[in-house]
Motif scaffolding. Structure first.
Motif, mmCIF file in Angstrom:
data_model
loop_
_atom_site.group_PDB
_atom_site.id
_atom_site.type_symbol
_atom_site.label_atom_id
_atom_site.label_comp_id
_atom_site.label_asym_id
_atom_site.label_seq_id
_atom_site.Cartn_x
_atom_site.Cartn_y
_atom_site.Cartn_z
ATOM 1 N N THR A 340 0.843 -1.194 0.000
ATOM 2 C CA THR A 340 0.000 0.000 0.000
ATOM 3 C C THR A 340 0.878 1.244 0.000
ATOM 4 N N LEU A 341 0.469 2.244 -0.766
ATOM 5 C CA LEU A 341 1.152 3.538 -0.864
ATOM 6 C C LEU A 341 0.127 4.601 -0.488
ATOM 7 N N GLU A 342 0.231 5.138 0.718
ATOM 8 C CA GLU A 342 -0.800 6.013 1.259
ATOM 9 C C GLU A 342 -0.192 7.342 1.695
ATOM 10 N N ASP A 343 -1.037 8.355 1.750
ATOM 11 C CA ASP A 343 -0.592 9.689 2.142
ATOM 12 C C ASP A 343 -1.671 10.368 3.003
ATOM 13 N N PRO A 344 -1.684 10.117 4.322
ATOM 14 C CA PRO A 344 -0.836 9.200 5.090
ATOM 15 C C PRO A 344 -1.557 7.876 5.308
ATOM 16 N N ILE A 345 -0.953 6.999 6.123
ATOM 17 C CA ILE A 345 -1.582 5.734 6.499
ATOM 18 C C ILE A 345 -2.699 6.017 7.501
ATOM 19 N N GLU A 346 -3.932 5.572 7.180
ATOM 20 C CA GLU A 346 -5.074 5.784 8.061
ATOM 21 C C GLU A 346 -5.528 4.492 8.734
#
Length: 555
Positions: A340-346
């Protein structure tokens, strides 16, 4: 000019007096012949005949008078003390003067008028009368002669105009990072969780505000943060490096974890009154896919093993929650590797049947494109991209799907058709990108949140588009407005229109008619449907038939 010499006499005179060597004189002979100018006048105009020699010839002191010259009765002999001039070849290190176009020089007057007329820039400066003449050096060196040799002075370098120097202001020193101070942020976050809020807003000098069931409400019992204390409150969640980045950019979004392990998405932005804090509270724990009220076709997602699945919707419509629930369903049904590539990790996913690697943009990697390229080397089965914001992110998602991976991504768009248009219009080569999307797309789920009829929570109303041959052709041709007709006729394939979803919610009393009417697409058709459904609901129940006289009831 009083003295007239032929070209032969001028050549002989110049060589005998050592003014020019035969090799040096050859180019001047050619230039004089080309311009039909006597060699003597040509050399005088070029400044190569010294004034002392001119004066001598005018007094009749020429050693070889021309036939056209008027002989003097008593020719004056040349003074014995007259020095013999010899030109020494220029040094290899001395700069050579610019070449003189003698054809142009011959056409100039001997004494031009105007600014710097006494010494034109293209003419060599004539020597003073009291100094011996030193002609400019030539490319071909003259043979040295056993006589008094005098060094010719180096030609003065032409004046250079000073180039403007760029004035660079010194870099402003970085402002000191404030210390963590002010009211504790944990107090605000805990109160927001207890109230069941989805968002928290903190602004300097204003009461805290919560968003509960889609509506903003004031937050009582908590202090108002003064403007001078807001940097200290921000500093409670930001590291020194993050605060420097916030000061440089003006806005920054990070992930924050409180003491209880709850995760938040925190956005801080600078404005005229100071800094604002916007906090998104992640639902914990992550709800299963079956409890989100999504279409039944979404339960078949684990059957996909490659392609792109898009989740669209407006900001705050729960796209991330739905996408992570889909990913968790794949996590439970398959063995594989999820990146996973997240902005940010939730949401933090627990590894079940899959190995999971969750990466945060700007913390674990630079950007989506570089992270996708790196993920391709990690042998993944599923790649999750937080949001397709630009052409680079779209192309990275397509590259991953074309490599045989299943890609989940979100895009901000109100419906399925506009979601496709949004990602197609992000590139210059629109036709090529549409063709790639038509091949890679598997389904598009668009959703919005509306309050339930009891007013205690919200639920998602969805629109579902599943790729098929007709859908793929429409995407290639760019006729996304025709997708509505395909979705209406594709119910047997599991496709769903938003208005049909809202009609079902109203019929089941899950949402109110007013809430559904505000969010439907075809308002007139939806109102007509409500009017037709109303009489059937209010119609009296048919009376039971009365038994005949004397008949006994059934037992």
């Amino acid at each position: 000019m009083a003295v007239r010499l032929s070209d032969a006499e001028t050549e002989k005179l110049v060589v005998e007096r050592g003014v020019l060597s035969p090799e040096r004189l050859a180019p001047f002979l050619a230039q004089a012949a080309a311009t039909s100018t006597p060699l003597y006048e040509f050399l005088c105009i070029a400044g190569l005949i010294p004034p002392s020699l001119q004066a001598e010839l005018e007094q009749g002191g020429s050693g070889s008078p021309s036939s056209t010259a008027q002989p003097s009765a008593q020719p004056a002999a040349a003074p014995a003390s007259s020095p013999r001039l010899v030109i020494r070849p220029p040094s290899s290190m001395a700069p050579r003067p610019p070449a003189v176009n003698l054809a142009d020089a011959a056409r100039r007057p001997l004494r031009p008028q105007g600014l710097n007329a006494a010494h034109p820039p293209s003419m060599p400066r004539p020597p003073a009368a009291s100094q011996p003449f030193r002609p400019p050096p030539a490319h071909a060196p003259a043979a040295p002669q056993p006589a008094q040799v005098r060094e010719a002075p180096a030609a003065a370098a032409p004046a250079r105009i000073a180039e403007p120097v760029a004035i660079v202001a010194p870099a402003a020193p970085a402002r000191p990072v404030p210390a963590a101070s002010g009211p504790p942020i944990e107090e605000f976050l805990s109160a927001a969780r207890q109230a069941g809020a989805s968002d928290l807003f903190l602004s300097p000098g204003a009461p805290p505000v919560l968003r509960i069931v889609g509506e903003q409400r004031g937050m009582d019992g908590l202090p108002i943060i003064p403007p001078e204390q807001m940097p200290g409150v921000v500093r409670q969640m930001f590291s020194p490096q993050q605060y420097h980045l916030l000061d440089e950019r003006g806005e920054l979004t990070i992930g924050h974890i409180d003491g209880g392990g709850h995760r938040y998405r925190v956005t801080v932005l600078k404005h005229s009154r100071g800094q604002d804090i916007c906090v998104r509270l992640a639902a914990a724990p992550l709800m299963p896919l079956e409890q989100l009220g999504l279409p039944a076709q979404c339960a078949k997602l684990p059957a996909y093993n490659e392609g792109i699945v898009l989740i669209s919707g407006a900001a705050g419509s729960g796209k991330t929650t739905t996408m992570m629930a889909m990913v968790d369903a794949f996590n439970q049904a398959h063995n594989g590797h999820i990146v996973t590539l997240e902005d940010p990790i939730e949401y933090v996913l627990e590894p079940r049947a899959c190995q999971i690697s969750q990466r945060e943009i700007s913390t674990h990697t630079g950007d989506f494109e570089a992270a996708v390229q790196a993920a391709l080397c990690e042998d993944p089965d599923v790649v999750v991209i937080g949001e397709l914001r630009n052409e680079q992110a779209v192309c990275a998602a397509l590259s991953a799907s074309e490599a045989g991976l299943l890609v989940f991504a979100t895009v901000q768009a109100p419906d399925c058709a506009q979601a496709i248009d949004r990602i197609c219009e992000s590139a210059d080569d629109n036709a090529s990108l549409r063709g790639r999307i038509a091949d890679a797309l598997r389904m598009v789920l668009s959703q919005l949140l509306l309050p339930r009829a009891d007013g205690k929570s919200r639920m998602a109303a969805c629109e579902l588009l599943i790729n098929s041959i007709s859908v793929s052709n429409i995407i290639r041709e760019g006729k996304t407005q025709s997708l509505v007709n395909v979705m209406q006729t594709g119910k047997s394939q599991g496709m769903l229109m938003l208005d049909e979803c809202l009609k079902g919610y109203v019929a089941e009393k899950l949402v109110t008619e007013e809430a559904a009417l505000m969010r439907c697409k075809n308002r007139l058709a939806f109102m007509k449907h409500l009017e037709e459904a109303q009489p059937a609901e209010n119609a009296p129940a048919p009376e039971a038939p009365k038994p005949a006289p004397g008949a006994s009831p059934r037992k």
